[in-house]
Design a protein around this motif. Structure first.
Motif, PDB file in Angstrom:
ATOM      1  N   THR A 171       0.848  -1.183   0.000  1.00 53.33           N
ATOM      2  CA  THR A 171       0.000   0.000   0.000  1.00 53.33           C
ATOM      3  C   THR A 171       0.887   1.236   0.000  1.00 53.33           C
ATOM      4  OG1 THR A 171      -1.804  -1.099   1.173  1.00 53.33           O
ATOM      5  CG2 THR A 171      -1.698   1.283   1.375  1.00 53.33           C
ATOM      6  N   VAL A 227      -3.142   3.765  -2.420  1.00 47.69           N
ATOM      7  CA  VAL A 227      -3.344   2.877  -3.564  1.00 47.69           C
ATOM      8  C   VAL A 227      -2.551   1.586  -3.332  1.00 47.69           C
ATOM      9  CG1 VAL A 227      -1.476   3.851  -5.000  1.00 47.69           C
ATOM     10  CG2 VAL A 227      -3.444   2.768  -6.085  1.00 47.69           C
ATOM     11  N   PRO A 228      -3.192   0.443  -3.589  1.00 43.04           N
ATOM     12  CA  PRO A 228      -2.457  -0.817  -3.485  1.00 43.04           C
ATOM     13  C   PRO A 228      -1.797  -1.146  -4.823  1.00 43.04           C
ATOM     14  CG  PRO A 228      -4.807  -1.261  -3.802  1.00 43.04           C
ATOM     15  CD  PRO A 228      -4.624   0.243  -3.887  1.00 43.04           C
ATOM     16  N   VAL A 229      -0.594  -1.671  -4.757  1.00 44.99           N
ATOM     17  CA  VAL A 229       0.140  -2.051  -5.969  1.00 44.99           C
ATOM     18  C   VAL A 229       0.679  -3.471  -5.791  1.00 44.99           C
ATOM     19  CG1 VAL A 229       1.995  -1.411  -7.579  1.00 44.99           C
ATOM     20  CG2 VAL A 229       0.839   0.374  -6.256  1.00 44.99           C
ATOM     21  N   LEU A 230       0.575  -4.273  -6.827  1.00 45.73           N
ATOM     22  CA  LEU A 230       1.060  -5.654  -6.773  1.00 45.73           C
ATOM     23  C   LEU A 230       2.581  -5.689  -6.891  1.00 45.73           C
ATOM     24  CD1 LEU A 230      -1.700  -7.167  -9.071  1.00 45.73           C
ATOM     25  CD2 LEU A 230      -1.509  -7.429  -6.592  1.00 45.73           C
ATOM     26  N   ARG A 277       5.839  -8.544  -7.565  1.00 46.65           N
ATOM     27  CA  ARG A 277       6.198  -9.900  -7.981  1.00 46.65           C
ATOM     28  C   ARG A 277       7.705  -9.953  -8.158  1.00 46.65           C
ATOM     29  NH1 ARG A 277       2.754 -12.989 -12.702  1.00 46.65           N
ATOM     30  NH2 ARG A 277       3.221 -15.109 -12.048  1.00 46.65           N
ATOM     31  N   GLN A 322       4.533  -4.109  -9.854  1.00 41.62           N
ATOM     32  CA  GLN A 322       3.915  -4.485 -11.116  1.00 41.62           C
ATOM     33  C   GLN A 322       3.089  -3.315 -11.634  1.00 41.62           C
ATOM     34  OE1 GLN A 322       4.551  -7.796 -12.600  1.00 41.62           O
ATOM     35  NE2 GLN A 322       6.148  -7.250 -11.138  1.00 41.62           N
ATOM     36  N   LEU A 323       3.638  -2.627 -12.623  1.00 42.93           N
ATOM     37  CA  LEU A 323       2.953  -1.475 -13.213  1.00 42.93           C
ATOM     38  C   LEU A 323       2.896  -1.662 -14.723  1.00 42.93           C
ATOM     39  CD1 LEU A 323       4.771   1.345 -11.203  1.00 42.93           C
ATOM     40  CD2 LEU A 323       2.358   0.706 -10.961  1.00 42.93           C
TER      41      LEU A 323
END
Lengths: 127, 127, 127
Positions: B36, B94-97, B99, B104-105
């Motif tokens: 987050t 904002v949540p961001v993945l 990996r 991950q954008l």
């Protein structure tokens, strides 16, 4: 992370992706916790709103078009500045709770992919 | 949780913090999951949008200024009501993945800190 | 997941739920990580903004009312299209960081339930 693909057909389009996100949760094997629905584009977004009456999404699209006209004093030269602005108003990501492997949504809620600069090939990332 | 600090220079300013958030993910040692990005202020926000062309952020700022004028029939007495409203329109988090340790954008996406009442010393929390 | 219940009293109302969300975090036993505050309704939302001066929420409500009039050329027949649109502008969900069992919020921040079509019995899900 699960990648969903979709092809939009119009410049502005609200696509109910609830079923596909639920399938992604199952494919990921997530039972309890929360997932992020993420749109990796800058002229599209994601929102949660009513899925029973398609007029709600139509009203949402019309309201955004009134707030952010397609033509205005924009600097970005690609003719899609309104789409970028609408994307940030809706947001690129939303977290959703999961319990017993099921997305936890209210009675009337669905998850919508918001296309603002279609038609295009698009992705949604769930993880 | 990792605290990022920045000093803004203007009243309204869009600052690309993607690199700093990526460094925070590495410092946290997170490999897979989601983080987050959280703005602990009430006159600033965070959004994900195009980072290739700075005109996109300029258009976004101009559109928000048209939608929410600096002067209006506001009750809050500090002269920054527009900044509070813009903060909620963009959002505080904002949540961001993540990996393999990487945010991950999408190809064109960057994470932007949105200053609406600068210049100020600001923080961004990543966790 | 913890379910909070509240009864709103007016059509538009901003209710500070920070204390209740903190209690939910404690009831869940979460020490470190992040939680999602989720509104399972389509005519209400959630936002983080200043809790010290109630005029900020009043200004936010008035600004949204100017941007999205209650009466307009809407298709949805229930007379609450503006409420659906405002719900998507604020958002249905927000992630908040937790450390040592405490919500991590900035000095002036509070979490607000945004009622746009009350009075109603409402829920907030925390998980």
């Amino acid at each position: 992370m699960k990648v969903l693909s979709l092809a939009t057909q119009r410049r502005t389009q609200w696509i109910n992706i609830t079923r596909e996100v639920q399938a992604a949760v199952e494919a990921l094997g997530l039972r309890d916790g929360s997932i992020t629905v993420f749109v990796p584009h800058t002229t599209a977004g994601v929102t949660i709103n009513e899925q029973a009456d398609p007029d709600v999404a139509a009203d949402l699209g019309a309201a955004l078009a009134r707030l952010v006209p397609e033509q205005d004093a924009y600097r970005h030269g690609e003719g899609n500045s309104d789409a970028h602005i609408k994307a940030s108003l809706m947001g690129a990501a939303v977290p959703v709770l999961v319990r017993d492997g099921r997305l936890q949504l209210g009675t009337w809620q669905g998850i919508f992919f918001c296309e603002f600069d279609g038609p295009r090939a698009r992705e949604i990332w769930v993880g």
